[in-house]
Design an enzyme around this catalytic site. Structure first.
Site, PDB file in Angstrom:
ATOM      1  N   ARG A 128      -7.170 -28.035 -23.293  1.00  0.00           N
ATOM      2  CA  ARG A 128      -6.186 -28.335 -24.341  1.00  0.00           C
ATOM      3  C   ARG A 128      -5.618 -29.744 -24.168  1.00  0.00           C
ATOM      4  O   ARG A 128      -5.210 -30.368 -25.126  1.00  0.00           O
ATOM      5  CB  ARG A 128      -5.048 -27.317 -24.294  1.00  0.00           C
ATOM      6  CG  ARG A 128      -5.449 -25.968 -24.858  1.00  0.00           C
ATOM      7  CD  ARG A 128      -4.219 -25.135 -25.203  1.00  0.00           C
ATOM      8  NE  ARG A 128      -4.593 -23.954 -25.966  1.00  0.00           N
ATOM      9  CZ  ARG A 128      -4.853 -22.767 -25.434  1.00  0.00           C
ATOM     10  NH1 ARG A 128      -4.782 -22.606 -24.130  1.00  0.00           N
ATOM     11  NH2 ARG A 128      -5.189 -21.746 -26.195  1.00  0.00           N
ATOM     12  N   LYS A 134     -12.303 -16.922  -9.602  1.00  0.00           N
ATOM     13  CA  LYS A 134     -11.463 -15.784  -9.246  1.00  0.00           C
ATOM     14  C   LYS A 134     -10.026 -16.036  -9.715  1.00  0.00           C
ATOM     15  O   LYS A 134      -9.660 -17.209  -9.831  1.00  0.00           O
ATOM     16  CB  LYS A 134     -11.518 -15.505  -7.748  1.00  0.00           C
ATOM     17  CG  LYS A 134     -10.822 -16.580  -6.899  1.00  0.00           C
ATOM     18  CD  LYS A 134     -10.261 -16.064  -5.645  1.00  0.00           C
ATOM     19  CE  LYS A 134      -8.990 -16.824  -5.414  1.00  0.00           C
ATOM     20  NZ  LYS A 134      -8.293 -16.828  -4.289  1.00  0.00           N
ATOM     21  N   HIS A 149     -16.010 -18.976  -3.353  1.00  0.00           N
ATOM     22  CA  HIS A 149     -16.559 -20.061  -2.540  1.00  0.00           C
ATOM     23  C   HIS A 149     -16.766 -19.671  -1.084  1.00  0.00           C
ATOM     24  O   HIS A 149     -17.477 -20.346  -0.361  1.00  0.00           O
ATOM     25  CB  HIS A 149     -15.709 -21.338  -2.673  1.00  0.00           C
ATOM     26  CG  HIS A 149     -14.397 -21.310  -1.946  1.00  0.00           C
ATOM     27  ND1 HIS A 149     -13.328 -20.561  -2.356  1.00  0.00           N
ATOM     28  CD2 HIS A 149     -13.985 -21.960  -0.834  1.00  0.00           C
ATOM     29  CE1 HIS A 149     -12.304 -20.756  -1.531  1.00  0.00           C
ATOM     30  NE2 HIS A 149     -12.679 -21.602  -0.595  1.00  0.00           N
ATOM     31  N   ASP A 155      -4.869 -12.914  -3.375  1.00  0.00           N
ATOM     32  CA  ASP A 155      -5.403 -14.266  -3.247  1.00  0.00           C
ATOM     33  C   ASP A 155      -6.563 -14.330  -2.255  1.00  0.00           C
ATOM     34  O   ASP A 155      -7.552 -15.023  -2.490  1.00  0.00           O
ATOM     35  CB  ASP A 155      -4.280 -15.212  -2.798  1.00  0.00           C
ATOM     36  CG  ASP A 155      -4.740 -16.665  -2.730  1.00  0.00           C
ATOM     37  OD1 ASP A 155      -5.406 -17.114  -3.682  1.00  0.00           O
ATOM     38  OD2 ASP A 155      -4.436 -17.360  -1.729  1.00  0.00           O
ATOM     39  N   HIS A 190     -12.059 -12.919  -1.151  1.00  0.00           N
ATOM     40  CA  HIS A 190     -12.848 -13.540  -0.087  1.00  0.00           C
ATOM     41  C   HIS A 190     -13.130 -12.633   1.111  1.00  0.00           C
ATOM     42  O   HIS A 190     -14.267 -12.499   1.545  1.00  0.00           O
ATOM     43  CB  HIS A 190     -12.128 -14.784   0.427  1.00  0.00           C
ATOM     44  CG  HIS A 190     -11.746 -15.757  -0.650  1.00  0.00           C
ATOM     45  ND1 HIS A 190     -12.637 -16.222  -1.597  1.00  0.00           N
ATOM     46  CD2 HIS A 190     -10.566 -16.369  -0.931  1.00  0.00           C
ATOM     47  CE1 HIS A 190     -12.020 -17.078  -2.384  1.00  0.00           C
ATOM     48  NE2 HIS A 190     -10.763 -17.177  -2.020  1.00  0.00           N
ATOM     49  N   LYS A 248      -0.022 -17.592   4.751  1.00  0.00           N
ATOM     50  CA  LYS A 248       0.300 -19.011   4.551  1.00  0.00           C
ATOM     51  C   LYS A 248       1.416 -19.428   5.506  1.00  0.00           C
ATOM     52  O   LYS A 248       2.217 -18.585   5.942  1.00  0.00           O
ATOM     53  CB  LYS A 248       0.806 -19.232   3.123  1.00  0.00           C
ATOM     54  CG  LYS A 248      -0.204 -18.869   2.034  1.00  0.00           C
ATOM     55  CD  LYS A 248      -1.011 -20.067   1.647  1.00  0.00           C
ATOM     56  CE  LYS A 248      -1.889 -19.785   0.450  1.00  0.00           C
ATOM     57  NZ  LYS A 248      -3.094 -20.599   0.450  1.00  0.00           N
TER      58      LYS A 248
HETATM   59  O1  LIG Z   1      -9.289 -19.315  -2.863  1.00  0.00           O
HETATM   60  C1  LIG Z   1      -8.480 -19.677  -2.033  1.00  0.00           C
HETATM   61  O2  LIG Z   1      -8.918 -20.131  -0.845  1.00  0.00           O
HETATM   62  C2  LIG Z   1      -8.120 -21.024  -0.069  1.00  0.00           C
HETATM   63  C3  LIG Z   1      -8.717 -21.012   1.346  1.00  0.00           C
HETATM   64  O3  LIG Z   1     -10.013 -21.493   1.316  1.00  0.00           O
HETATM   65  P1  LIG Z   1     -10.314 -22.966   1.813  1.00  0.00           P
HETATM   66  O4  LIG Z   1     -11.770 -23.105   1.642  1.00  0.00           O
HETATM   67  O5  LIG Z   1      -9.531 -23.917   0.942  1.00  0.00           O
HETATM   68  O6  LIG Z   1      -9.864 -23.019   3.232  1.00  0.00           O
HETATM   69  C4  LIG Z   1      -6.666 -20.608  -0.056  1.00  0.00           C
HETATM   70  O7  LIG Z   1      -5.886 -21.607   0.548  1.00  0.00           O
HETATM   71  C5  LIG Z   1      -6.172 -20.406  -1.476  1.00  0.00           C
HETATM   72  O8  LIG Z   1      -4.841 -19.931  -1.458  1.00  0.00           O
HETATM   73  C6  LIG Z   1      -7.050 -19.415  -2.193  1.00  0.00           C
HETATM   74  O9  LIG Z   1      -6.670 -19.345  -3.553  1.00  0.00           O
END
Ligand SMILES: O=C1O[C@H](COP(=O)(O)O)[C@@H](O)[C@H](O)[C@H]1O
Length: 477
Positions: free
Chosen positions: A67, A157, A187, A244, A249, A348
């Site tokens: 957008r 995601k 990823h 998250d 993951h 975190k």
């Molecule tokens: O998808 C996510 O992954 C990261 C951690 O993966 P990294 O490859 O960046 O170490 C995470 O910090 C984030 O909150 C989450 O959304």
């Protein structure tokens, strides 16, 4: 003792020789929805840049759309600086930069979508770097249009916001393209260390025979970050650590750790084994209250930074009670794994960036009497980032000739210059779904965590507190 455990990079999907190693070899057009967003510049484009910088570079044309009104050179500059974050611009990256364009517009407008498809040409990859609700609205509109043969759809995601919405989105997407053309991006599946679990387990005489409940006492999959919210309150405050990191993951890492051997490295076989493992996965003792715990950071110092309490972070609704540290214990109810507690943990603003899998082996039933000293048993640590292996084994002679102690066999995993996002994109551009999450798996990952989410939302499990920069609540052992 480095190098005792040998692993090799030949596990990366591009090296596979079996069927399914990708049908597309020519140029592909990647249409990025949500192109002006943070995710695209922080992760997707640098990932693509890392792919284009290496030996496996393919020819990619990018059309960004969103957008936001971005001038053509503003967009090109964004792509360039994302590519430059990976070093010098390669010739493949320069070709991509020369052809890239940005089309501003409302992605939920059919006319805008029609124009994008026309511009993209044959077999485009439509990449949705957008929140689930917007993605769903666009996919609904795409139903009214004829998608070119070979269209590939890629989704960031979270895929849906619960099992039900993921199932609905799956159905919707399935009415557009076949499942093998759908890529639910995670990823973590593109991490060398995660991919290498397959090599470590199934191509390794030492570990393959003992990878089961007979020999393994417990497993932890941990992804503790020192990073805080990083300005992502809008997304994170709705997600929390459980959704998250664990729902997506870490459950996929678990699938690779727990699955049985696939017959081949073909996407169909590997993804079926992953799905089978997750179908057998449930909360430990089937208790949502006992299986999970949660906490939120208070003010502190993490990684030499002063971190405000999560509740005071900008954009956070303190009343929502979002957790920034989550731990869930599961069990994989198969003949291989029944009874083994598997802990998934991520948080975190912690004091130590602990990102590893810890496999603790059971003690042997019998030891010769007269062996003195502590015997901790064998523990295998597999670093997720960086990729390091460490096997701690008992050894004699540590404090005297017949006294036991622990020694470590350490190895460094091969690293790839291609970032995890680049690795996953490489598969998507080739039309190989091996590193993409299958539809039923996306739903299953929600189903596994949903009872915990419900218990937490109902306040049945306390929201503990930890100081930023600590290793979690003092009461957690
Ligand atoms: O998808 C996510 O992954 C990261 C951690 O993966 P990294 O490859 O960046 O170490 C995470 O910090 C984030 O909150 C989450 O959304």
């Amino acid at each position: 003792m480095g190098g005792i455990i040998t692993t090799h990079a030949a596990l990366l999907p591009v090296e596979r020789t079996s069927a399914g190693t990708g049908q597309h070899t020519g140029q592909r057009t990647l249409v990025i929805f949500g192109a002006s967003g943070d995710l695209s510049s922080r992760l997707l484009l640098p990932g693509l840049g890392s792919l284009l910088a290496g030996a496996r570079a393919t020819s990619v044309r990018i059309i960004g759309t969103g957008r936001s009104q971005l001038a053509a050179d503003e967009w090109t500059d964004r792509v360039r600086s994302a590519f430059e974050s990976r070093g010098e611009i390669s010739s493949a990256a320069a070709d991509t930069l020369a052809t890239t364009e940005y089309v501003a517009g409302d992605p939920t407008e059919v006319e805008h979508l029609r124009a994008l498809l026309e511009l993209a040409g044959p077999a485009p990859v439509l990449y949705f770097s957008l929140p689930p609700a917007v993605t769903t609205a666009i996919v609904e509109k795409l139903r009214g249009l004829e998608l070119p043969e070979g269209t590939e759809l890629a989704f960031e995601k979270p895929f849906g916001t619960d099992a039900e919405s993921a199932a609905e989105l799956n159905q919707l997407v399935g009415s557009l393209v076949p499942e093998e053309n759908v890529h639910r991006v995670d990823h973590f599946l593109g991490r060398t260390a995660v991919l290498n679990l397959i090599g470590l387990r199934f191509a390794n005489r030492l570990f393959e025979p003992v990878w089961n409940a007979e020999h393994i006492e417990s497993i932890e999959i941990v992804y503790d970050e020192t990073l805080g919210l990083e300005g992502r309150a809008q997304y994170y405050d709705n997600a929390g650590a459980l959704v998250d990191m664990i729902q997506s993951h870490l459950l996929l890492v678990l699938a690779l750790l727990a699955m049985d051997a696939p017959a081949t490295m073909d996407a169909v076989e590997v993804r079926s084994e992953m799905a089978r493992a997750l179908r057998s996965t449930h909360l430990y003792r089937d208790s949502a209250i006992e299986a999970g715990r949660r906490a939120r950071y208070a003010a502190g110092i993490a990684d030499d930074r002063v971190v405000p309490s999560y509740a005071d972070e900008s954009g956070v609704d303190a009343e929502r009670g979002t957790e920034t540290l989550a731990e869930v214990m599961v069990e994989v109810d198969t003949n291989r794994w029944a009874g083994v507690p598997i802990t998934l943990r991520s948080g975190k603003a912690l004091g130590v960036a602990r990102k590893e899998i810890v496999v603790k082996f059971k003690p042997l039933r019998h030891l010769p009497s007269g062996l003195n000293g502590a015997r901790d048993g064998e523990t295998l640590r597999i670093g997720l980032n960086p990729g390091e292996l460490s096997l701690s084994v008992p050894a004699l002679g540590v404090d005297g000739p017949y006294t036991m102690g622990q020694v470590f066999l350490d190895a460094t995993l091969p690293s790839s210059s291609v970032l995890p996002y680049g690795e996953v994109l490489s598969g998507i551009l080739r039309g190989d779904p091996l590193l993409s999450v299958r539809g039923d798996v996306a739903e299953r990952c929600w189903e596994i965590v949903e009872p915990v989410l419900a218990a937490w939302r109902a306040g049945e499990v306390p929201l503990d507190e930890y100081d930023a920069g600590s290793n979690g609540p003092a009461t957690w052992k």
